[in-house]
Design a protein around this motif. Structure first.
Motif, PDB file in Angstrom:
ATOM      1  N   ASP A  58      -9.576  -0.727   5.899  1.00  0.00           N
ATOM      2  CA  ASP A  58     -10.442  -0.977   4.749  1.00  0.00           C
ATOM      3  C   ASP A  58     -11.707  -1.714   5.186  1.00  0.00           C
ATOM      4  O   ASP A  58     -12.818  -1.357   4.807  1.00  0.00           O
ATOM      5  CB  ASP A  58      -9.712  -1.821   3.683  1.00  0.00           C
ATOM      6  CG  ASP A  58      -8.826  -0.956   2.802  1.00  0.00           C
ATOM      7  OD1 ASP A  58      -8.496   0.176   3.217  1.00  0.00           O
ATOM      8  OD2 ASP A  58      -8.465  -1.410   1.701  1.00  0.00           O
ATOM      9  N   ALA A  62     -10.384   9.938   5.697  1.00  0.00           N
ATOM     10  CA  ALA A  62     -11.103  10.415   4.509  1.00  0.00           C
ATOM     11  C   ALA A  62     -12.594  10.168   4.637  1.00  0.00           C
ATOM     12  O   ALA A  62     -13.398  10.905   4.096  1.00  0.00           O
ATOM     13  CB  ALA A  62     -10.563   9.727   3.257  1.00  0.00           C
ATOM     14  N   ILE A  63     -12.949   9.107   5.343  1.00  0.00           N
ATOM     15  CA  ILE A  63     -14.363   8.766   5.409  1.00  0.00           C
ATOM     16  C   ILE A  63     -15.074   9.506   6.544  1.00  0.00           C
ATOM     17  O   ILE A  63     -14.438  10.200   7.335  1.00  0.00           O
ATOM     18  CB  ILE A  63     -14.552   7.251   5.602  1.00  0.00           C
ATOM     19  CG1 ILE A  63     -13.860   6.807   6.884  1.00  0.00           C
ATOM     20  CG2 ILE A  63     -14.003   6.516   4.405  1.00  0.00           C
ATOM     21  CD1 ILE A  63     -14.063   5.355   7.175  1.00  0.00           C
ATOM     22  N   TRP A  64     -16.365   9.319   6.600  1.00  0.00           N
ATOM     23  CA  TRP A  64     -17.131   9.962   7.646  1.00  0.00           C
ATOM     24  C   TRP A  64     -18.039   8.965   8.333  1.00  0.00           C
ATOM     25  O   TRP A  64     -18.714   8.211   7.669  1.00  0.00           O
ATOM     26  CB  TRP A  64     -17.960  11.107   7.066  1.00  0.00           C
ATOM     27  CG  TRP A  64     -18.421  11.994   8.173  1.00  0.00           C
ATOM     28  CD1 TRP A  64     -17.767  13.051   8.704  1.00  0.00           C
ATOM     29  CD2 TRP A  64     -19.624  11.847   8.909  1.00  0.00           C
ATOM     30  NE1 TRP A  64     -18.465  13.573   9.741  1.00  0.00           N
ATOM     31  CE2 TRP A  64     -19.616  12.858   9.891  1.00  0.00           C
ATOM     32  CE3 TRP A  64     -20.710  10.950   8.864  1.00  0.00           C
ATOM     33  CZ2 TRP A  64     -20.660  12.995  10.809  1.00  0.00           C
ATOM     34  CZ3 TRP A  64     -21.737  11.087   9.767  1.00  0.00           C
ATOM     35  CH2 TRP A  64     -21.716  12.122  10.738  1.00  0.00           C
ATOM     36  N   LEU A  69       4.532   1.788   1.857  1.00  0.00           N
ATOM     37  CA  LEU A  69       5.743   2.048   1.084  1.00  0.00           C
ATOM     38  C   LEU A  69       6.378   3.385   1.438  1.00  0.00           C
ATOM     39  O   LEU A  69       7.582   3.475   1.665  1.00  0.00           O
ATOM     40  CB  LEU A  69       5.439   1.994  -0.418  1.00  0.00           C
ATOM     41  CG  LEU A  69       6.631   2.243  -1.328  1.00  0.00           C
ATOM     42  CD1 LEU A  69       7.737   1.230  -1.067  1.00  0.00           C
ATOM     43  CD2 LEU A  69       6.212   2.202  -2.795  1.00  0.00           C
ATOM     44  N   SER A  70       5.547   4.425   1.518  1.00  0.00           N
ATOM     45  CA  SER A  70       6.154   5.727   1.763  1.00  0.00           C
ATOM     46  C   SER A  70       6.818   5.748   3.128  1.00  0.00           C
ATOM     47  O   SER A  70       7.917   6.292   3.278  1.00  0.00           O
ATOM     48  CB  SER A  70       5.129   6.844   1.629  1.00  0.00           C
ATOM     49  OG  SER A  70       4.082   6.669   2.533  1.00  0.00           O
ATOM     50  N   PHE A  99     -12.468  -3.885   1.704  1.00  0.00           N
ATOM     51  CA  PHE A  99     -13.645  -3.092   2.032  1.00  0.00           C
ATOM     52  C   PHE A  99     -14.889  -3.964   1.936  1.00  0.00           C
ATOM     53  O   PHE A  99     -15.740  -3.969   2.826  1.00  0.00           O
ATOM     54  CB  PHE A  99     -13.742  -1.941   1.025  1.00  0.00           C
ATOM     55  CG  PHE A  99     -14.922  -1.031   1.197  1.00  0.00           C
ATOM     56  CD1 PHE A  99     -14.844   0.109   1.985  1.00  0.00           C
ATOM     57  CD2 PHE A  99     -16.128  -1.296   0.549  1.00  0.00           C
ATOM     58  CE1 PHE A  99     -15.930   0.961   2.126  1.00  0.00           C
ATOM     59  CE2 PHE A  99     -17.218  -0.452   0.690  1.00  0.00           C
ATOM     60  CZ  PHE A  99     -17.120   0.670   1.480  1.00  0.00           C
ATOM     61  N   GLU A 134      -4.820   6.412   5.136  1.00  0.00           N
ATOM     62  CA  GLU A 134      -5.463   7.678   4.802  1.00  0.00           C
ATOM     63  C   GLU A 134      -6.975   7.552   4.754  1.00  0.00           C
ATOM     64  O   GLU A 134      -7.722   8.487   5.036  1.00  0.00           O
ATOM     65  CB  GLU A 134      -4.968   8.177   3.458  1.00  0.00           C
ATOM     66  CG  GLU A 134      -3.700   8.974   3.633  1.00  0.00           C
ATOM     67  CD  GLU A 134      -2.970   9.170   2.330  1.00  0.00           C
ATOM     68  OE1 GLU A 134      -3.524   8.808   1.287  1.00  0.00           O
ATOM     69  OE2 GLU A 134      -1.853   9.676   2.378  1.00  0.00           O
ATOM     70  N   LEU A 135      -7.404   6.379   4.358  1.00  0.00           N
ATOM     71  CA  LEU A 135      -8.831   6.113   4.289  1.00  0.00           C
ATOM     72  C   LEU A 135      -9.512   6.495   5.599  1.00  0.00           C
ATOM     73  O   LEU A 135     -10.606   7.058   5.611  1.00  0.00           O
ATOM     74  CB  LEU A 135      -9.026   4.610   4.031  1.00  0.00           C
ATOM     75  CG  LEU A 135     -10.444   4.096   3.912  1.00  0.00           C
ATOM     76  CD1 LEU A 135     -11.100   4.690   2.672  1.00  0.00           C
ATOM     77  CD2 LEU A 135     -10.462   2.571   3.825  1.00  0.00           C
ATOM     78  N   SER A 164       0.888  -1.164   0.000  1.00  0.00           N
ATOM     79  CA  SER A 164       0.000   0.000   0.000  1.00  0.00           C
ATOM     80  C   SER A 164       0.920   1.207   0.000  1.00  0.00           C
ATOM     81  O   SER A 164       2.057   1.139   0.462  1.00  0.00           O
ATOM     82  CB  SER A 164      -0.873   0.006   1.251  1.00  0.00           C
ATOM     83  OG  SER A 164      -0.115   0.371   2.369  1.00  0.00           O
ATOM     84  N   SER A 165       0.440   2.307  -0.539  1.00  0.00           N
ATOM     85  CA  SER A 165       1.351   3.439  -0.657  1.00  0.00           C
ATOM     86  C   SER A 165       1.708   3.997   0.706  1.00  0.00           C
ATOM     87  O   SER A 165       2.794   4.521   0.906  1.00  0.00           O
ATOM     88  CB  SER A 165       0.757   4.514  -1.541  1.00  0.00           C
ATOM     89  OG  SER A 165      -0.454   4.954  -1.009  1.00  0.00           O
ATOM     90  N   GLY A 166       0.802   3.861   1.650  1.00  0.00           N
ATOM     91  CA  GLY A 166       1.104   4.329   2.991  1.00  0.00           C
ATOM     92  C   GLY A 166       2.266   3.539   3.569  1.00  0.00           C
ATOM     93  O   GLY A 166       3.195   4.097   4.155  1.00  0.00           O
TER      94      GLY A 166
END
Lengths: 347, 347
Positions: free
Chosen positions: B259, B292-294, B83-84, B233, B288-289, B79-81
DNA sequence: TTTTATAATGATAACGCTATCATAATGTTA
DNA sequence: TAACATTATGATAGCGTTATCATTATAAAA
């Protein structure tokens, strides 16, 4: 179990030279400017390189060459997708060119950055060049200070050069154009668009691309179909909701990023609308969110890693080449539309 | 406007030495083993360093020191999270220790990797060491091949060592324990848990942590409250839905990653349940998800970047120190619960 | 004091490569 | 074939550090 691992010394140029029966410089030439060497010799040297599994020592190469740069990547609360791609691209380019990367994370707990302080800090680090990523690259005070401090910088994500700084950016406009065209080809005419925060230069570019595509296809753009968001899920949900609640709602909604598109999807779900059959929804950026949600988002992907590579190369050329250069504006326009399940042809 | 930017040569040890009126080696000592130098001299040298804004040349340092490693980071569809953070952590550590990083992206379009081919490729790259990230670190064939090929490797994300490879991992168990305890402290007793894919070693650890916390607080664990997901998800939405549809549903649901937690939230939304007042939902990973969600997800954060740093340091020690070392298992257990809006005290 | 140990500094040779200039081999022209 | 240009190779001096050993100043012991 006790083990003693040791770094195994790898072959050097000298050893390769001895094995190939030539001088060290000849081997170096084969590795760098092979056109100065006779074919016979190249063959011999390559055999030796192969046999010893020789890998040039980048440290020694850069040190001797005397043209290794220390490049700083400056970022501020980037999305992890953006950051990871920037890092991968920059590292790859730096490895090729023999430069070193230093990360400078200016992220904080919401407070603003102080251009003065930041510049001073960067200056003290003795960097040879800088990659300034968005949103920092749009901070004109910071850009000006950096210019004053004389650090060669590439502004990533901007299209207009400032002072003598070059820029490297994505062609948001043509990407938005392509995505809009895709929707039009699916038969959509009533297309809603959610604009992103106006502070970001690329927000306007995305909107322009949308409008251009509509005009290009002679489709009337209903002002009521254009909404202002701020790149958050919440704004997507709100603005998307408003679009969906219109008497004659659009058949497709194009949000300026994936977060907002996900918000629109949530709004559609809560209205029991079938996606994509009742309404098509598309995003922008191809973040992970886009494949995490359901239905998976049709979106458009930026070649961020390429942008980083190009930025590094540009910095390299600007600093290391003695040909005087004008500040340039590189626009990468590899547009890749990722077709997933959130958009479909109109019935 | 034409500009000619040039790399400004930075000060060298020699220049600092001259300015300070000492020998080059003394300056080097001040920078490295200051305890061998008289205080007076240190002061003089430091003044010169400051005045010239001297920065040591890492290339020269590593070359002369002769202990610079080329370390490969091997990853597969991260996942990019993840990896970064791995990259940031690894780069930071490498910069400190004077090592070089090489990225080896094994990601592909869904096909499986061939351990034989991969190992061969890595071997030809002449790397001194390797960081093998999940899910690759759980691939025992690959691990075995790497061992056969004699490349020192750190298995990231695993807790059991294999051959003489050390591991560095997160204490998923104590994190899950802490999160469960947090829910219990909020007054929840009927807590649902969604397990992740069983192939991943950490899935079991997270479940164990949950169970331990429940037992620790003498709370009965209803088998019907434990569901099997697969980190998507969709699975979260399905399994979460089943939990919510129970006659006596749990008052809180703990999903093994964000997710799935987002999926549970979607399931709750579609049942018109108020989050967090009707049901609390928490995740794991702080992707990040989650913001991002609510409502924004209460979740637990792994110090991935730290794990990477530790891995690099371990590799460094294992390879460069001549003290024989046993394969070790480092477990990082900095648990950080990120409290957002998706969990609340029971009424 | 003189001797001896110890702390502080210095001189010089690596590290593995490239730059630069010098030389040797080959080809071309008169 | 001599004279020159051109192509191919080699020798040597750095690049900016650290390692290593030698030397000098200082403190401790005799």
């Amino acid at each position: 179990m006790e083990t003693k691992i040791l770094k195994k010394r790898s072959a050097t140029l000298k050893e390769v030279a001895e094995r190939a029966g030539v001088s060290l410089m000849t081997v170096s030439r084969v590795l760098n400017n092979r056109d100065l060497v006779k074919q016979d010799t190249i063959t011999k040297v390559e055999a030796a390189v192969e046999a010893l599994n020789y890998r040039p020592n980048i440290l020694a190469r850069s040190l001797a060459g005397g043209n290794s740069l220390v490049i700083g990547i400056v970022y501020h609360n980037p999305s992890s997708g953006y950051l990871s791609e920037i890092l991968v691209g920059a590292m790859t380019a730096c490895r090729e060119l023999g430069h070193q990367l230093v990360l400078e994370d200016l992220s904080d707990g919401g407070g603003d950055i102080d251009p003065e302080v930041v510049t001073h800090r960067l200056q003290k680090m003795g960097l040879d060049g800088l990659l300034l990523t968005p949103p920092l690259s749009a901070n004109s005070v910071l850009v000006q200070k950096l210019h004053d401090s004389n650090i060669p910088t590439i502004l990533v994500g901007r299209q207009k050069t400032q002072y003598d700084f070059s820029t490297v950016s994505f062609n948001d406009q043509s990407a938005a154009f392509a995505m809009t065209q895709y929707l039009i080809e699916l038969g959509h005419k009533d297309i809603g668009f959610i604009v992103g925060s106006i502070e970001q230069p690329f927000s306007g570019r995305r909107k322009d691309g949308f409008l251009q595509a509509m005009h290009h296809h002679n489709i009337y753009v209903n002002d009521a179909f254009i909404k202002q968001g701020d790149y958050t899920f919440k704004s997507g949900m709100e603005q998307g909701g408003e679009l969906l609640d219109l008497e004659n709602p659009p058949t497709a909604i194009f949000a300026s990023n994936d977060d907002m598109a996900a918000g629109v999807i949530a709004a559609a779900h809560s209205r029991n609308l079938d996606i994509p059959n009742s309404v098509s929804i598309v995003g922008f950026d191809d973040t992970e969110l886009s494949s995490a949600i359901w239905p998976a988002l049709t979106t458009v992907r930026q070649p961020i890693s390429n942008i980083a590579k190009n930025s590094i190369k540009l910095l390299h050329d600007n600093i290391l080449t003695d040909i005087p250069k004008a500040a340039s504006s590189t626009i990468i326009d590899t547009v890749e539309i990722i077709r997933r399940e959130s958009a479909a042809a109109i019935k």
